[in-house]
Design a protein around this motif. Structure first.
Motif, PDB file in Angstrom:
ATOM      1  N   VAL A  63       0.825  -1.202   0.000  1.00  0.00           N
ATOM      2  CA  VAL A  63       0.000   0.000   0.000  1.00  0.00           C
ATOM      3  C   VAL A  63       0.867   1.263   0.000  1.00  0.00           C
ATOM      4  CG1 VAL A  63      -1.712   1.291   1.356  1.00  0.00           C
ATOM      5  CG2 VAL A  63      -1.809  -1.215   1.291  1.00  0.00           C
ATOM      6  N   THR A  64       0.494   2.212  -0.833  1.00  0.00           N
ATOM      7  CA  THR A  64       1.028   3.577  -0.744  1.00  0.00           C
ATOM      8  C   THR A  64      -0.173   4.519  -0.810  1.00  0.00           C
ATOM      9  OG1 THR A  64       1.310   4.004  -3.115  1.00  0.00           O
ATOM     10  CG2 THR A  64       3.147   2.889  -1.977  1.00  0.00           C
ATOM     11  N   THR A  65       0.057   5.793  -0.605  1.00  0.00           N
ATOM     12  CA  THR A  65      -1.054   6.750  -0.643  1.00  0.00           C
ATOM     13  C   THR A  65      -1.622   6.911  -2.049  1.00  0.00           C
ATOM     14  OG1 THR A  65       0.519   8.565  -0.875  1.00  0.00           O
ATOM     15  CG2 THR A  65      -0.266   8.073   1.357  1.00  0.00           C
ATOM     16  N   GLU A  66      -0.811   6.595  -3.055  1.00  0.00           N
ATOM     17  CA  GLU A  66      -1.242   6.814  -4.434  1.00  0.00           C
ATOM     18  C   GLU A  66      -1.733   5.568  -5.155  1.00  0.00           C
ATOM     19  OE1 GLU A  66       1.568   9.073  -6.742  1.00  0.00           O
ATOM     20  OE2 GLU A  66       2.230  10.142  -4.959  1.00  0.00           O
ATOM     21  N   SER A  67      -1.227   4.398  -4.766  1.00  0.00           N
ATOM     22  CA  SER A  67      -1.583   3.186  -5.492  1.00  0.00           C
ATOM     23  C   SER A  67      -1.244   1.955  -4.655  1.00  0.00           C
ATOM     24  CB  SER A  67      -0.840   3.144  -6.836  1.00  0.00           C
ATOM     25  OG  SER A  67      -1.373   2.130  -7.666  1.00  0.00           O
ATOM     26  N   TYR A  68      -1.265   0.784  -5.309  1.00  0.00           N
ATOM     27  CA  TYR A  68      -0.980  -0.457  -4.607  1.00  0.00           C
ATOM     28  C   TYR A  68      -0.377  -1.475  -5.569  1.00  0.00           C
ATOM     29  CZ  TYR A  68      -5.150  -2.526  -6.769  1.00  0.00           C
ATOM     30  OH  TYR A  68      -6.062  -3.000  -7.666  1.00  0.00           O
ATOM     31  N   PHE A  69       0.213  -2.514  -4.985  1.00  0.00           N
ATOM     32  CA  PHE A  69       0.747  -3.649  -5.726  1.00  0.00           C
ATOM     33  C   PHE A  69       0.099  -4.891  -5.149  1.00  0.00           C
ATOM     34  CE2 PHE A  69       3.567  -7.249  -6.244  1.00  0.00           C
ATOM     35  CZ  PHE A  69       4.038  -7.129  -7.542  1.00  0.00           C
ATOM     36  N   SER A  70      -0.459  -5.727  -6.003  1.00  0.00           N
ATOM     37  CA  SER A  70      -1.121  -6.959  -5.580  1.00  0.00           C
ATOM     38  C   SER A  70      -0.297  -8.165  -6.020  1.00  0.00           C
ATOM     39  CB  SER A  70      -2.522  -7.035  -6.196  1.00  0.00           C
ATOM     40  OG  SER A  70      -3.028  -8.358  -6.117  1.00  0.00           O
ATOM     41  N   PHE A  71       0.139  -8.974  -5.066  1.00  0.00           N
ATOM     42  CA  PHE A  71       0.865 -10.203  -5.387  1.00  0.00           C
ATOM     43  C   PHE A  71       0.005 -11.131  -6.234  1.00  0.00           C
ATOM     44  CE2 PHE A  71       3.797  -8.642  -2.411  1.00  0.00           C
ATOM     45  CZ  PHE A  71       4.916  -9.466  -2.314  1.00  0.00           C
ATOM     46  N   ALA A  72      -1.283 -11.212  -5.914  1.00  0.00           N
ATOM     47  CA  ALA A  72      -2.182 -12.095  -6.667  1.00  0.00           C
ATOM     48  C   ALA A  72      -2.349 -11.610  -8.109  1.00  0.00           C
ATOM     49  CB  ALA A  72      -3.538 -12.189  -5.975  1.00  0.00           C
ATOM     50  N   ASP A  73      -2.575 -10.331  -8.288  1.00  0.00           N
ATOM     51  CA  ASP A  73      -2.768  -9.788  -9.631  1.00  0.00           C
ATOM     52  C   ASP A  73      -1.518  -9.974 -10.509  1.00  0.00           C
ATOM     53  OD1 ASP A  73      -5.256  -8.983  -8.738  1.00  0.00           O
ATOM     54  OD2 ASP A  73      -4.787  -6.830  -8.757  1.00  0.00           O
ATOM     55  N   GLU A  74      -0.350  -9.949  -9.862  1.00  0.00           N
ATOM     56  CA  GLU A  74       0.909 -10.069 -10.604  1.00  0.00           C
ATOM     57  C   GLU A  74       1.405 -11.513 -10.691  1.00  0.00           C
ATOM     58  OE1 GLU A  74       2.125  -7.532 -12.290  1.00  0.00           O
ATOM     59  OE2 GLU A  74       0.511  -6.288 -11.523  1.00  0.00           O
ATOM     60  N   GLY A  75       0.597 -12.470 -10.236  1.00  0.00           N
ATOM     61  CA  GLY A  75       0.956 -13.884 -10.333  1.00  0.00           C
ATOM     62  C   GLY A  75       2.063 -14.319  -9.402  1.00  0.00           C
ATOM     63  N   LEU A  76       2.259 -13.601  -8.296  1.00  0.00           N
ATOM     64  CA  LEU A  76       3.320 -13.933  -7.343  1.00  0.00           C
ATOM     65  C   LEU A  76       2.817 -14.716  -6.136  1.00  0.00           C
ATOM     66  CD1 LEU A  76       5.340 -10.579  -7.338  1.00  0.00           C
ATOM     67  CD2 LEU A  76       5.865 -12.704  -8.552  1.00  0.00           C
ATOM     68  N   LEU A  77       1.567 -15.123  -6.172  1.00  0.00           N
ATOM     69  CA  LEU A  77       0.997 -15.842  -5.031  1.00  0.00           C
ATOM     70  C   LEU A  77       0.476 -17.193  -5.472  1.00  0.00           C
ATOM     71  CD1 LEU A  77       0.480 -15.339  -2.011  1.00  0.00           C
ATOM     72  CD2 LEU A  77      -1.777 -14.549  -2.651  1.00  0.00           C
TER      73      LEU A  77
END
Length: 156
Positions: free
Chosen positions: A142-156
């Motif tokens: 999480v950041t104030t501007e956006s996010y990174f999802s492990f699931a969306d990026e195939g890292l989970l």
């Protein structure tokens, strides 16, 4: 000759009781089916005075219907890291009788790229969860501007 003296008092044992009481009906709890929904919920519950100051780790607990049971503030660290203790995470998950976990932490720097430590803790918690019949659906940075999802990026 020695005499064996019994000093054990079986009444001196602590009782363990598991209770979960929610003041909100399951049908009224937020439902999370996408990473964007998790991110938006997390932003609402993140201390905005700390999100760009220090790293924090949180866990969203869901029931089988993807309804939010609660958010657990697992740890607060420094500028470059925090410690997420899997034992504390699973203690909370089991007490809630949760089925699904969404891991989350912030990057005060605003950098959304996961570190090797981020990948390692995700793998460790996901592997341990399987033994408890729990599912880790995502790990969100999480950041104030956006996010990174492990699931969306195939890292989970």
């Amino acid at each position: 000759m020695e005499q064996l003296i019994e000093t054990q008092d079986w009444n001196m044992v602590s009782e363990v009781e598991l209770i979960y009481r929610s003041k909100i009906k399951a049908s009224q709890r937020p439902k999370i089916t996408r990473s964007r929904e998790a991110y938006e919920l997390l932003l609402k519950h993140w201390d905005q005075d700390k999100i760009e100051l220090m790293e924090q780790f949180k866990v969203i607990f869901l029931n089988r219907g993807n309804r939010v049971m609660g958010i657990y503030d697992t740890s607060t660290g420094g500028v470059t890291g925090t410690v997420a203790d899997p034992r504390l995470i699973f203690t909370a998950a089991l007490k809630l009788n949760a089925s699904i976990l969404i891991l989350a932490h912030n990057h005060p720097s605003g950098n959304l790229n996961p570190s090797e430590a981020d990948k390692a803790i995700t793998s460790k918690i996901s592997s341990a969860a399987k033994f408890l019949d729990l599912q880790v659906n995502d790990h969100i940075i999480v950041t104030t501007e956006s996010y990174f999802s492990f699931a969306d990026e195939g890292l989970l």
